[in-house]
Design a protein around this motif. Structure first.
Motif, PDB file in Angstrom:
ATOM      1  N   GLN A  50      -4.780   6.011   5.998  1.00 48.28           N
ATOM      2  CA  GLN A  50      -6.224   5.730   5.970  1.00 48.28           C
ATOM      3  C   GLN A  50      -6.547   4.451   6.743  1.00 48.28           C
ATOM      4  O   GLN A  50      -7.526   4.406   7.503  1.00 48.28           O
ATOM      5  CB  GLN A  50      -6.698   5.605   4.525  1.00 48.28           C
ATOM      6  N   HIS A 105      -2.321   5.463   1.848  1.00 52.83           N
ATOM      7  CA  HIS A 105      -3.310   4.430   2.167  1.00 52.83           C
ATOM      8  C   HIS A 105      -3.065   3.871   3.561  1.00 52.83           C
ATOM      9  O   HIS A 105      -4.017   3.552   4.290  1.00 52.83           O
ATOM     10  CB  HIS A 105      -3.252   3.317   1.116  1.00 52.83           C
ATOM     11  N   VAL A 132       0.853  -1.191   0.000  1.00 51.95           N
ATOM     12  CA  VAL A 132       0.000   0.000   0.000  1.00 51.95           C
ATOM     13  C   VAL A 132       0.886   1.239   0.000  1.00 51.95           C
ATOM     14  O   VAL A 132       2.046   1.172   0.400  1.00 51.95           O
ATOM     15  CB  VAL A 132      -0.935   0.044   1.234  1.00 51.95           C
TER      16      VAL A 132
END
Length: 334
Positions: free
Chosen positions: A311, A308, A304
């Motif tokens: 997140q 990300h 990732v």
């Protein structure tokens, strides 16, 4: 998905079909498909058309309003981005000392581990004695966290580690034109502190946008607190990413001579040191490249981006908040 940083004063952004069009006087227009935009950061005097605002609300694109130096002023939010049920749970948890302590302990643990790892990684070949000493001290601080049972003591250890970490960080700077020994802010008084502050500001705003997107209130934190209303949850959840994203980036660009001392301006009214506008664009490009680098995260099998990963950490916090699944900090892979 990308972030748009609008820093040149007088810039305007309008919508043309399914594209955002960015226009600065006497420069070619830049067109970006709306579907590729995840967040927009507005620095100072930037004009957004009503159709742009409506598109951002409809597509749930985070829009953050900042002053020219990056200080947060507010954000654009739709009805769907506000979840009162989540906010009520956050308020309930705010009065739960056990919840606050264990979340804060996980965050501080992640910050200390990642700080130690940065020093180890950059000192692997140099073997600077002062850095080795700081690494040893931080290792002791990490072990001591097992004995901590209240938030004040936890904040104390976080402060002790910072006092070890930043002087060692300065020892890792190889560019002879830059020196750093102590962290200062508001305003930063030297180029390294200026780069760190600007990087932390960008990181903070990225974390904040994901908190808002998950329907959480950014104002209800656990580790950070104060009398004034601030986005304390964003300050909390950015901690484990400071060294991973910003500190490592600053060391890289300074040691690779990306900037010179003349790339910084001194504000006469405060003595603050800041990147000039053209150099700020270079830093933003470097920061975005860092955010789009790939890493591993335990929640997914595939690689990732760091954006990300942020997140995913916000979602871990939300999961802990709503289901009591323990929150685990992001630890940068060795």
């Amino acid at each position: 998905m990308a972030a748009i940083y609008l820093i040149e004063q007088g810039t305007s952004i309008y919508k043309d079909y399914q594209r955002f069009v960015i226009h600065v006087s006497e420069k070619p227009k830049l067109e970006i498909p709306i579907r590729e935009v995840e967040q927009i950061m507005i620095f100072g005097n930037i004009q957004l058309s009503t159709p742009v605002i409506n598109a951002c609300l409809q597509e749930k694109i985070a829009v953050l309003f900042l002053n020219q130096s990056g200080q947060y002023h507010g954000h654009l939010a739709s009805e769907e981005s506000t979840n009162l049920d989540n906010h009520l749970v956050q308020m309930e948890r705010r009065n739960n000392n056990e919840f606050q302590f264990y979340v804060s302990k996980a965050i501080v643990y992640g910050k200390l581990i990642n700080s130690k790892q940065l020093l180890m990684r950059f000192n692997r070949r140099r073997k600077i004695a002062a850095v080795e000493k700081a690494i040893y001290g931080i290792s002791q601080d990490i072990d001591s966290l097992n004995l901590v049972d209240d938030l004040d003591s936890l904040r104390g250890y976080e402060g002790i580690t910072a006092a070890r970490y930043f002087p060692a960080f300065g020892e890792l700077i190889t560019n002879p034109h830059f020196e750093f020994s102590i962290r200062n802010r508001q305003p930063p008084t030297d180029p390294i502190n200026s780069l760190l502050s600007f990087g932390y500001t960008l990181l903070f705003n990225n974390v904040l946008s994901f908190i808002i997107a998950e329907g959480l209130s950014p104002y209800i934190g656990n580790f950070h607190y104060g009398e004034r209303q601030k986005p304390y949850l964003a300050f909390d959840l950015m901690e484990e990413f400071r060294s991973v994203i910003v500190d490592s980036l600053v060391l890289k660009i300074v040691n690779n001579v990306v900037f010179k001392t003349q790339d910084f301006d001194i504000l006469s009214s405060t003595g603050g040191v800041y990147l000039n506008q053209s150099s700020r664009r270079i830093f933003l490009k470097q920061f975005e490249a860092r955010m789009n680098e790939e890493t591993s995260h335990p929640d997914l099998q595939s690689q990732v981006t760091y954006r990300h990963a942020i997140q995913l950490q916000v979602r871990r916090y939300k999961r802990h908040l709503l289901s009591e699944i323990p929150y685990e900090a992001f630890l940068r892979p060795a």
